[in-house]
Motif scaffolding. Structure first.
Motif, PDB file in Angstrom:
ATOM      1  N   MET A  30     -33.821  62.517  58.939  1.00 14.53           N
ATOM      2  CA  MET A  30     -33.912  61.133  59.398  1.00 14.53           C
ATOM      3  C   MET A  30     -34.022  60.192  58.207  1.00 14.53           C
ATOM      4  O   MET A  30     -33.374  59.145  58.156  1.00 14.53           O
ATOM      5  N   LEU A  31     -34.834  60.604  57.232  1.00 11.18           N
ATOM      6  CA  LEU A  31     -35.025  59.784  56.036  1.00 11.18           C
ATOM      7  C   LEU A  31     -33.694  59.600  55.302  1.00 11.18           C
ATOM      8  O   LEU A  31     -33.332  58.487  54.919  1.00 11.18           O
ATOM      9  N   LEU A  32     -32.959  60.700  55.140  1.00  6.93           N
ATOM     10  CA  LEU A  32     -31.663  60.623  54.455  1.00  6.93           C
ATOM     11  C   LEU A  32     -30.699  59.708  55.225  1.00  6.93           C
ATOM     12  O   LEU A  32     -29.994  58.889  54.635  1.00  6.93           O
ATOM     13  N   ALA A  33     -30.717  59.843  56.555  1.00  6.04           N
ATOM     14  CA  ALA A  33     -29.825  59.013  57.370  1.00  6.04           C
ATOM     15  C   ALA A  33     -30.201  57.541  57.223  1.00  6.04           C
ATOM     16  O   ALA A  33     -29.331  56.663  57.135  1.00  6.04           O
ATOM     17  N   LEU A  34     -31.522  57.270  57.173  1.00  2.00           N
ATOM     18  CA  LEU A  34     -31.965  55.880  57.006  1.00  2.00           C
ATOM     19  C   LEU A  34     -31.493  55.326  55.668  1.00  2.00           C
ATOM     20  O   LEU A  34     -31.079  54.163  55.580  1.00  2.00           O
ATOM     21  N   ILE A  35     -31.540  56.163  54.617  1.00  2.46           N
ATOM     22  CA  ILE A  35     -31.084  55.705  53.305  1.00  2.46           C
ATOM     23  C   ILE A  35     -29.601  55.337  53.367  1.00  2.46           C
ATOM     24  O   ILE A  35     -29.192  54.273  52.903  1.00  2.46           O
ATOM     25  N   ILE A  36     -28.799  56.221  53.986  1.00  3.33           N
ATOM     26  CA  ILE A  36     -27.362  55.923  54.119  1.00  3.33           C
ATOM     27  C   ILE A  36     -27.179  54.616  54.886  1.00  3.33           C
ATOM     28  O   ILE A  36     -26.390  53.745  54.505  1.00  3.33           O
ATOM     29  N   GLY A  37     -27.964  54.446  55.951  1.00  2.00           N
ATOM     30  CA  GLY A  37     -27.869  53.236  56.765  1.00  2.00           C
ATOM     31  C   GLY A  37     -28.195  51.991  55.952  1.00  2.00           C
ATOM     32  O   GLY A  37     -27.513  50.966  56.041  1.00  2.00           O
ATOM     33  N   GLN A  38     -29.251  52.096  55.112  1.00  2.00           N
ATOM     34  CA  GLN A  38     -29.658  50.956  54.286  1.00  2.00           C
ATOM     35  C   GLN A  38     -28.554  50.593  53.288  1.00  2.00           C
ATOM     36  O   GLN A  38     -28.227  49.422  53.116  1.00  2.00           O
TER      37      GLN A  38
END
Lengths: 214, 322
Positions: free
Chosen positions: A193-201
């Motif tokens: 989830m954290l990695l996905a949030l980084i990509i999203g940011q």
């Protein structure tokens, strides 16, 4: 929680492999996507056919089936790649089909007049693509590309099935010792989830900087 | 002549879709032949002949008395439901493998589950839920299954999450290599070698201490791991002795070297809170060990690839965690 903290190094190695696999395949899939999208709008019918066939084949096969085929079927005809390389190639090729479609959608947002103007000033197909069409087309689909990259990140977990020790496989191994699936997989899930949030940011940032407001 | 319009011609793209599907089908078909290697799937040799328990073993197997099954107990609920709901596998040769012709699940684990069902219900009615090794504890805690029969190694850590009846079978990890391999004679020769293991098997944790300096590659299923060994992705395959033996029987390209180097005690996974059910299952195990049913099941399944007669069944409660 102890189940996680006692195995931080294994899970950390898995996380690093997941990030590596994601970065390598994103770059590969992006390049492939641009090439295939270009093929699909090329003026030569054969090239368009190749582009369409690529997209239809790889969008219509499950990634896991492709991975298993690549890892276990190719060696029977004498071609063997290391496991990480195999997984990276297959995921890049598979996600390239999805990125190609997103990029083609972006190209379709570019006004026909732009292409005609490019040709009118004497640019070749390649030049008008490079200087006029792609720069505008890509900037129109930053958000969809970001979403595909997040899906790509999640799909890297399938590499666990063919022997690549990424985050999911590392979590499997830790769970084998600790027998606490809920704690271990919740931890791994939060990392994804954290990695996905980084990509999203990052995508959001690029979107704000680059998107063309029409 | 716009470069943007030319890509959409309905009829052409339809034809191409059809071609793509044909290519895809051809690719998948090819995988069925060479990828997962269906013809050499270990254990197929046992189907139809050995590897199947005679009906008379079920007929003679014990059934619990009403006194053994108090009202409101887990056993009572199973008897009322009419079938035993277990978590297991369909792809473990000689342990629990689905017969593609009859659809029944055959092997040591599957037959033990059927015999437990007969003991509780009076007939060997089992519903098998295939579960991954990752989710066994969660399934038992949520009571999604009554019991897990899946070469479930008893460990103290696992015993903090689930209850183990048994052990009902002991085996051990051994080393499989390609037939032409001469430098590996036992687990001691694995230092510095690349070793294939099954993901989520005890080999993952046992190998670093048994063969320091060895490099591991893990595959999800036993057929995949066997295939990887034959395709030279590793020098050896470390797996439970019984699985290796059945693999070697089906694949002339591999052999088992040396003796098992660990002792794995397999237990029947049960919900940890239900001590009554665990005692009940242990009593049943005692009965079938004493009356020779256990030995008959072993001979019909694992015994078909292992030389010598049935071993002495493991003593109940002998494993740390059972």
């Amino acid at each position: 929680m102890d189940a996680l903290t006692a195995h931080l190094s294994e899970l950390g190695h898995g996380l690093v492999t997941t990030v590596e696999l994601t970065v390598v395949t994103t770059v590969g899939a992006m390049l492939l996507g641009i090439v295939v999208a270009t093929l699909r709008i090329a003026p030569v019918p054969l090239l368009r056919a190749i582009g369409t066939a690529y997209v239809e084949v790889f969008q219509n096969l499950p990634l896991l089936a492709l991975l298993v085929l690549f890892v276990f079927a190719l060696p029977t005809i004498g071609i063997t790649f290391p496991l990480f390389t195999s997984a990276a190639i297959v995921i890049a090729v598979y996600e390239g089909a999805y990125l190609a479609e997103a990029i083609r959608a972006g190209i379709n947002t570019v006004g026909v007049g732009q292409a005609e103007a490019a040709r009118a000033i004497g640019l070749t197909f390649g030049q008008s693509l490079r200087h006029v069409i792609l720069p505008q087309g890509l900037r129109a689909v930053i958000q969809p590309i970001g979403n595909i990259c997040i899906a790509l990140l999640m799909n890297t977990s399938l590499a666990a099935a063919v022997g690549v020790v990424e985050l999911t496989q590392a979590a499997n191994t830790v769970n084998l010792i600790e027998a606490q699936p809920i704690a271990v997989f919740t931890g791994a899930g939060l990392a994804y989830m954290l990695l996905a949030l980084i990509i999203g940011q990052v995508t959001g940032l690029l979107e704000r900087r680059l998107a063309i407001v029409r | 002549m716009s470069i943007l319009k030319m890509s959409f011609t309905g009829r052409r793209s339809l034809a191409l879709t059809a071609t793509a599907v044909a290519v895809a089908l051809a690719a998948t078909g090819c995988g069925g032949d060479s990828g997962s290697s269906a013809p050499t799937l270990p254990g197929n040799t046992g189907l139809g002949g050995d590897g199947v328990i005679a009906q008379s073993v079920y007929d003679a197997a014990p059934v619990a008395t009403d006194a053994d099954i108090p009202a409101g107990s887990a056993m009572d609920a199973i008897r009322k439901r009419g079938y035993l709901n277990i978590g297991g596998s369909l792809d473990a040769p000689l342990l629990a493998q689905q017969n593609p012709v009859s659809g029944t699940i055959e092997g040591f684990d599957a037959d033990m589950a059927k015999l437990l069902a007969k003991y509780i219900i009076g007939k060997p009615e089992v519903k098998t839920t295939t579960i991954g090794t990752q989710t066994r504890e969660a399934m038992l805690q949520a009571k999604s299954v009554d019991a897990v029969f899946q070469t479930y190694t008893i460990t103290p850590q696992r015993a903090t999450q689930v209850a183990f009846a048994g052990p009902y079978l002991t085996s051990g990890l051994a080393v499989g290599v390609r037939k032409d391999e001469t430098s590996i004679k036992s687990v001691k020769d694995l230092a510095g070698k690349t070793v294939i293991v099954g993901a989520n098997t005890p080999a993952v944790t046992a190998l670093p201490s048994a063969a320091p300096g060895s490099k591991q590659i893990a595959f999800g299923t036993d057929p995949q791991a066997l295939q990887a060994l034959l395709q030279k992705r590793g020098d050896a395959y470390v797996q439970d002795f019984t699985l290796l033996a059945s693999g070697a029987k089906a694949n002339p390209g591999m052999k088992v070297v040396g003796e098992p180097f660990t002792t794995e005690a397999y237990g029947i996974g049960l919900n940890r809170e239900d001590t009554q059910f665990k005692e009940f299952v242990n009593n049943w195990l005692k009965k079938i060990q004493a009356d020779g049913t256990w030995a008959k099941v072993w001979e019909g399944t694992l015994g078909s690839v292992v030389e010598g007669g049935a071993p002495t069944p493991p003593a109940l409660g002998s494993a740390d965690g059972s």
